[in-house]
Design a protein around this motif. Structure first.
Motif, PDB file in Angstrom:
ATOM      1  N   GLU A  36     -18.101 -11.891   2.810  1.00 24.21           N
ATOM      2  CA  GLU A  36     -17.307 -10.823   3.446  1.00 24.21           C
ATOM      3  C   GLU A  36     -16.079 -11.396   4.124  1.00 24.21           C
ATOM      4  OE1 GLU A  36     -19.425  -8.310   6.160  1.00 24.21           O
ATOM      5  OE2 GLU A  36     -20.842  -7.720   4.616  1.00 24.21           O
ATOM      6  N   LEU A  37     -14.947 -10.751   3.847  1.00 28.13           N
ATOM      7  CA  LEU A  37     -13.700 -11.197   4.458  1.00 28.13           C
ATOM      8  C   LEU A  37     -13.313 -10.227   5.584  1.00 28.13           C
ATOM      9  CD1 LEU A  37     -11.672 -13.474   3.846  1.00 28.13           C
ATOM     10  CD2 LEU A  37     -10.447 -11.879   2.380  1.00 28.13           C
ATOM     11  N   LEU A  38     -13.322  -8.967   5.248  1.00 29.60           N
ATOM     12  CA  LEU A  38     -12.950  -7.928   6.227  1.00 29.60           C
ATOM     13  C   LEU A  38     -14.068  -6.889   6.314  1.00 29.60           C
ATOM     14  CD1 LEU A  38     -10.547  -6.580   7.954  1.00 29.60           C
ATOM     15  CD2 LEU A  38     -10.270  -5.126   5.950  1.00 29.60           C
ATOM     16  N   THR A  39     -14.464  -6.599   7.529  1.00 33.39           N
ATOM     17  CA  THR A  39     -15.463  -5.547   7.737  1.00 33.39           C
ATOM     18  C   THR A  39     -14.885  -4.545   8.716  1.00 33.39           C
ATOM     19  OG1 THR A  39     -17.139  -7.250   7.552  1.00 33.39           O
ATOM     20  CG2 THR A  39     -17.878  -5.118   8.345  1.00 33.39           C
ATOM     21  N   VAL A  40     -14.867  -3.312   8.284  1.00 35.59           N
ATOM     22  CA  VAL A  40     -14.339  -2.223   9.111  1.00 35.59           C
ATOM     23  C   VAL A  40     -15.484  -1.256   9.356  1.00 35.59           C
ATOM     24  CG1 VAL A  40     -12.952  -0.149   8.798  1.00 35.59           C
ATOM     25  CG2 VAL A  40     -11.916  -2.377   8.365  1.00 35.59           C
ATOM     26  N   LYS A  41     -15.717  -0.922  10.623  1.00 34.24           N
ATOM     27  CA  LYS A  41     -16.874  -0.066  10.915  1.00 34.24           C
ATOM     28  C   LYS A  41     -16.515   1.102  11.806  1.00 34.24           C
ATOM     29  CE  LYS A  41     -20.959  -2.890  10.439  1.00 34.24           C
ATOM     30  NZ  LYS A  41     -21.519  -4.051  11.054  1.00 34.24           N
ATOM     31  N   ASN A  42     -16.874   2.282  11.338  1.00 34.46           N
ATOM     32  CA  ASN A  42     -16.769   3.517  12.138  1.00 34.46           C
ATOM     33  C   ASN A  42     -15.412   3.696  12.808  1.00 34.46           C
ATOM     34  OD1 ASN A  42     -19.849   2.245  12.869  1.00 34.46           O
ATOM     35  ND2 ASN A  42     -19.713   4.210  11.814  1.00 34.46           N
ATOM     36  N   LEU A  43     -14.359   3.508  12.034  1.00 35.78           N
ATOM     37  CA  LEU A  43     -13.017   3.681  12.603  1.00 35.78           C
ATOM     38  C   LEU A  43     -12.688   5.158  12.757  1.00 35.78           C
ATOM     39  CD1 LEU A  43     -10.581   1.177  10.833  1.00 35.78           C
ATOM     40  CD2 LEU A  43     -11.527   1.055  13.150  1.00 35.78           C
ATOM     41  N   ASN A  44     -12.131   5.497  13.908  1.00 43.78           N
ATOM     42  CA  ASN A  44     -11.658   6.860  14.159  1.00 43.78           C
ATOM     43  C   ASN A  44     -10.232   6.810  14.654  1.00 43.78           C
ATOM     44  OD1 ASN A  44     -13.987   8.833  13.841  1.00 43.78           O
ATOM     45  ND2 ASN A  44     -14.907   7.187  15.039  1.00 43.78           N
ATOM     46  N   LYS A  45      -9.412   7.712  14.137  1.00 46.42           N
ATOM     47  CA  LYS A  45      -8.045   7.854  14.648  1.00 46.42           C
ATOM     48  C   LYS A  45      -7.602   9.310  14.532  1.00 46.42           C
ATOM     49  CE  LYS A  45      -4.043   6.867  16.230  1.00 46.42           C
ATOM     50  NZ  LYS A  45      -3.883   6.445  17.637  1.00 46.42           N
ATOM     51  N   HIS A  46      -7.254   9.891  15.670  1.00 42.54           N
ATOM     52  CA  HIS A  46      -6.744  11.270  15.684  1.00 42.54           C
ATOM     53  C   HIS A  46      -5.243  11.251  15.910  1.00 42.54           C
ATOM     54  CE1 HIS A  46     -10.924  12.089  16.786  1.00 42.54           C
ATOM     55  NE2 HIS A  46     -10.703  13.338  16.432  1.00 42.54           N
ATOM     56  N   PHE A  47      -4.550  12.154  15.275  1.00 41.01           N
ATOM     57  CA  PHE A  47      -3.158  12.441  15.646  1.00 41.01           C
ATOM     58  C   PHE A  47      -3.153  13.913  16.014  1.00 41.01           C
ATOM     59  CE2 PHE A  47      -2.418   9.014  12.468  1.00 41.01           C
ATOM     60  CZ  PHE A  47      -1.779   8.105  13.287  1.00 41.01           C
ATOM     61  N   HIS A  51     -13.451  -6.665  11.754  1.00 42.45           N
ATOM     62  CA  HIS A  51     -13.553  -8.119  11.841  1.00 42.45           C
ATOM     63  C   HIS A  51     -13.000  -8.747  10.573  1.00 42.45           C
ATOM     64  CE1 HIS A  51     -16.479  -7.169  15.019  1.00 42.45           C
ATOM     65  NE2 HIS A  51     -16.036  -8.288  15.524  1.00 42.45           N
ATOM     66  N   PHE A  52     -12.179  -9.766  10.769  1.00 49.46           N
ATOM     67  CA  PHE A  52     -11.656 -10.524   9.630  1.00 49.46           C
ATOM     68  C   PHE A  52     -12.183 -11.947   9.774  1.00 49.46           C
ATOM     69  CE2 PHE A  52      -8.229 -13.222   7.796  1.00 49.46           C
ATOM     70  CZ  PHE A  52      -8.335 -12.781   6.485  1.00 49.46           C
ATOM     71  N   LYS A  53     -12.947 -12.407   8.814  1.00 50.02           N
ATOM     72  CA  LYS A  53     -13.612 -13.709   8.888  1.00 50.02           C
ATOM     73  C   LYS A  53     -14.318 -13.868  10.239  1.00 50.02           C
ATOM     74  CE  LYS A  53     -10.295 -16.578   7.504  1.00 50.02           C
ATOM     75  NZ  LYS A  53      -9.737 -17.791   6.894  1.00 50.02           N
ATOM     76  N   GLU A  54     -15.035 -12.814  10.586  1.00 43.85           N
ATOM     77  CA  GLU A  54     -15.847 -12.768  11.806  1.00 43.85           C
ATOM     78  C   GLU A  54     -15.031 -12.806  13.091  1.00 43.85           C
ATOM     79  OE1 GLU A  54     -18.825 -15.724  11.118  1.00 43.85           O
ATOM     80  OE2 GLU A  54     -19.472 -14.660   9.311  1.00 43.85           O
ATOM     81  N   GLU A 113      -4.520 -14.350   3.422  1.00 38.66           N
ATOM     82  CA  GLU A 113      -5.736 -14.440   2.598  1.00 38.66           C
ATOM     83  C   GLU A 113      -6.135 -13.060   2.142  1.00 38.66           C
ATOM     84  OE1 GLU A 113      -9.320 -16.803   3.663  1.00 38.66           O
ATOM     85  OE2 GLU A 113      -7.949 -17.488   5.228  1.00 38.66           O
ATOM     86  N   LEU A 114      -5.705 -12.081   2.916  1.00 40.30           N
ATOM     87  CA  LEU A 114      -5.947 -10.681   2.542  1.00 40.30           C
ATOM     88  C   LEU A 114      -4.599  -9.969   2.528  1.00 40.30           C
ATOM     89  CD1 LEU A 114      -7.770  -8.198   2.010  1.00 40.30           C
ATOM     90  CD2 LEU A 114      -7.943  -7.912   4.484  1.00 40.30           C
ATOM     91  N   LEU A 115      -4.253  -9.417   1.358  1.00 40.69           N
ATOM     92  CA  LEU A 115      -2.994  -8.680   1.233  1.00 40.69           C
ATOM     93  C   LEU A 115      -3.299  -7.194   1.164  1.00 40.69           C
ATOM     94  CD1 LEU A 115      -2.600 -11.536  -0.494  1.00 40.69           C
ATOM     95  CD2 LEU A 115      -0.363 -10.525  -0.914  1.00 40.69           C
ATOM     96  N   LEU A 116      -2.631  -6.428   2.000  1.00 41.55           N
ATOM     97  CA  LEU A 116      -2.778  -4.974   1.991  1.00 41.55           C
ATOM     98  C   LEU A 116      -1.503  -4.398   1.384  1.00 41.55           C
ATOM     99  CD1 LEU A 116      -4.199  -4.396   5.620  1.00 41.55           C
ATOM    100  CD2 LEU A 116      -5.423  -5.021   3.535  1.00 41.55           C
ATOM    101  N   LEU A 117      -1.632  -3.865   0.193  1.00 44.06           N
ATOM    102  CA  LEU A 117      -0.445  -3.419  -0.545  1.00 44.06           C
ATOM    103  C   LEU A 117      -0.423  -1.891  -0.600  1.00 44.06           C
ATOM    104  CD1 LEU A 117      -0.636  -6.005  -3.506  1.00 44.06           C
ATOM    105  CD2 LEU A 117       0.458  -6.275  -1.255  1.00 44.06           C
ATOM    106  N   ASP A 118       0.554  -1.309   0.104  1.00 42.90           N
ATOM    107  CA  ASP A 118       0.648   0.151   0.167  1.00 42.90           C
ATOM    108  C   ASP A 118       1.600   0.634  -0.925  1.00 42.90           C
ATOM    109  OD1 ASP A 118       0.491   2.786   0.919  1.00 42.90           O
ATOM    110  OD2 ASP A 118       0.843   2.419   3.056  1.00 42.90           O
TER     111      ASP A 118
END
Ligand SMILES: Nc1ncnc2c1ncn2[C@@H]1O[C@H](COP(=O)(O)OP(=O)(O)OP(=O)(O)O)[C@@H](O)[C@H]1O
Ligand SMILES: [Mg+2]
Length: 266
Positions: free
Chosen positions: A18-29, A77-80, A187-192
């Motif tokens: 695992e490189l990136l772990t995202v858990k229960n993210l919330n975002k309101h606008f 978390h990215f690489k813990e 190490e992790l590329l986020l391409l939009d």
């Protein structure tokens, strides 16, 4: 051949780390839930597609992971190492870089200068360098130039090095943005939307570069509306809608998921 199996198994274990772990993210606008309890995991060497209708929350996810906006709650978390709450610059130094949907190059600087600015080891960044380390600065600058030219060559745009970024085609600007992520040592590329709105031959070029990234030890998340491009380069696809992860699987599985079909038919 003894030991080959063990090596293969080791590779598999490494591959699935695992490189990136995202858990229960919330975002309101205001009244909008852009991220609604969103969780996902990205493994080393994976190319993951993130798809969903307009306004699904895809770019918001990238904005939260890269520190451009703060989530209301959740973990990443990215690489813990904790990611949330850090500045975009610190997150980039951890090893996550991105390209923006509307690109964010410095258009009045040259192509080469844009790449040089992306390196982590900027000469003169520390105060001490200015007064005591001019020689070292010069050496780093030369090395960075060489590395930058090699990256531009790899992307097939070395001949543009001294042109203003503004004078490149939109597709070349997208390529340059990916080169800048590589210069940053991501190490992790986020391409939009890396291939949206560009000519077919440039799409091919960019997809070829993306496909080669796992061999360089890199993982990628690609946001794209172009399902053909997603199917060609991604090992796994996550479909999101209204801030939630609806389903994930191989490109084929996701493409045929009734919830995905319904969302795109609405
Ligand atoms: N900074 C912001 N302020 C207010 N609302 C926002 C902001 N950023 C995003 N939103 C809203 O959050 C929702 C998710 O937007 P987001 O840009 O993440 O969608 P997306 O999946 O990237 O869509 P697209 O495919 O059109 O790029 C949308 O309703 C959008 O209008
Ligand atoms: Mg978007």
């Amino acid at each position: 051949m003894k030991g080959q199996g063990a090596r293969d198994r080791t590779f598999c274990v490494l591959k699935m780390k695992e490189l990136l772990t995202v858990k229960n993210l919330n975002k309101h606008f205001d009244g909008i839930k852009a991220l609604d309890d969103f969780s996902c995991t990205i493994n080393q060497n994976e190319i993951v597609g993130l798809i969903g209708p307009n306004g699904a929350g895809k770019s918001t996810l990238f904005n939260v992971i890269t520190g451009f906006i703060q989530s209301d709650s959740g973990l990443a978390h990215f690489k813990e190492r904790k990611v949330l709450g850090k500045s975009p610059n610190k997150i980039s130094k951890l090893g996550i870089s991105r390209i923006f949907q509307n690109l964010r190059l410095i258009r009045q600087m040259t192509v080469l200068e844009n790449v040089l600015l992306s390196f982590k080891n900027q000469p003169g960044e520390e105060l001490g360098n200015i007064f005591f380390k001019q020689k070292l600065s010069g050496k780093i600058e030369n090395e960075n130039r060489t590395r930058a030219m090699a990256l531009l060559k790899g992307a097939g745009i070395a001949e543009k090095a001294n042109d203003l970024a503004n004078n490149m085609s939109y597709g070349q600007q997208k390529l340059l943005s990916i080169v800048c992520c590589l210069a940053a040592g991501a190490e992790l590329l986020l391409l939009d939307e890396p291939v949206a709105g560009i000519a077919p031959e440039m799409i091919e070029k960019i997809l070829t570069i993306i496909t080669g990234l796992p061999q360089q030890g890199k993982a990628v998340i690609i946001i794209e509306h172009n399902m053909d491009a997603i199917s060609r380069v991604c090992n796994r696809v996550v479909f999101m809608d209204a801030g939630q992860k609806v389903c994930e699987g191989t490109p084929e599985e996701v493409r045929n998921d009734p919830q995905v079909i319904e969302a795109y038919l609405d």
